[in-house]
Design a protein around this motif. Structure first.
Motif, PDB file in Angstrom:
ATOM      1  N   ARG A 258       0.811  -1.225   0.000  1.00 49.51           N
ATOM      2  CA  ARG A 258       0.000   0.000   0.000  1.00 49.51           C
ATOM      3  C   ARG A 258       0.845   1.277   0.000  1.00 49.51           C
TER       4      ARG A 258
ATOM      5  N   ARG B 186       2.838   6.615  -5.584  1.00 49.27           N
ATOM      6  CA  ARG B 186       1.795   6.701  -6.621  1.00 49.27           C
ATOM      7  C   ARG B 186       2.386   6.699  -8.033  1.00 49.27           C
TER       8      ARG B 186
ATOM      9  N   LYS C 128      -3.109  -4.469  -7.461  1.00 50.66           N
ATOM     10  CA  LYS C 128      -3.720  -4.746  -6.169  1.00 50.66           C
ATOM     11  C   LYS C 128      -2.780  -4.256  -5.084  1.00 50.66           C
ATOM     12  N   LEU C 129      -3.199  -3.227  -4.345  1.00 52.26           N
ATOM     13  CA  LEU C 129      -2.402  -2.713  -3.234  1.00 52.26           C
ATOM     14  C   LEU C 129      -2.766  -3.505  -1.984  1.00 52.26           C
ATOM     15  N   HIS C 130      -1.737  -4.123  -1.376  1.00 55.60           N
ATOM     16  CA  HIS C 130      -2.017  -5.025  -0.263  1.00 55.60           C
ATOM     17  C   HIS C 130      -0.891  -4.982   0.760  1.00 55.60           C
TER      18      HIS C 130
ATOM     19  N   ASP D  98       1.316  -3.634   4.340  1.00 56.89           N
ATOM     20  CA  ASP D  98       2.177  -2.496   4.649  1.00 56.89           C
ATOM     21  C   ASP D  98       3.606  -2.680   4.177  1.00 56.89           C
TER      22      ASP D  98
ATOM     23  N   ALA E  74       2.619  -8.143   0.679  1.00 55.32           N
ATOM     24  CA  ALA E  74       2.215  -8.213  -0.725  1.00 55.32           C
ATOM     25  C   ALA E  74       2.617  -9.552  -1.338  1.00 55.32           C
TER      26      ALA E  74
END
Length: 122
Positions: free
Chosen positions: A51, A55, A72-74, A76, A81
């Motif tokens: 996450r 950007r 898919k942001l998953h 910390d 991830a």
């Protein structure tokens, strides 16, 4: 050189693996290479990124992958991830495109060394 490894691995997948799609865990150049390779070869790809990934990197992956790739942001951290990517392998049958621990990825990345040697030999 990261795209060389990703493309080499993905291009060698069999028809069943291609149909299922691929997954990668990366917050950098490997993610972009997998995304572009998926778009080029017409495969579904999922890129799992922590996450906290900047950007600009997330946007670059989306731009390179287009409609072929889901970002898919998953979690910390990278390990979170990576765990999600491994879950997708087990539950959805996606093929993991590891950023370095795969002979086909290593071979593809290594082609840059051959290119440098050829240019120096002149």
């Amino acid at each position: 050189f990261k795209i060389r490894g990703a493309y080499n691995k993905i291009a060698q997948l069999n028809a069943k693996e291609r149909a299922a799609g691929v997954v990668a865990c990366s917050a950098g150049n490997h993610a972009q290479g997998v995304a572009l390779s998926c778009k080029t070869l017409g495969l579904r790809g999922v890129i799992v990124m922590p996450r906290g990934t900047p950007r600009i990197k997330v946007d670059a992956v989306r731009a390179h992958g287009g409609e072929s790739v889901e970002v898919k942001l998953h979690g910390d951290a990278y390990d979170d991830a990576a765990a999600e990517a491994n879950r997708l392998v087990l539950e959805e049958g996606l093929t993991l495109i590891h950023p370095f621990n795969d002979p086909a990825v290593i071979a593809g990345q290594g082609t840059i060394g051959l290119e440098i040697l050829r240019q120096r030999a002149g």
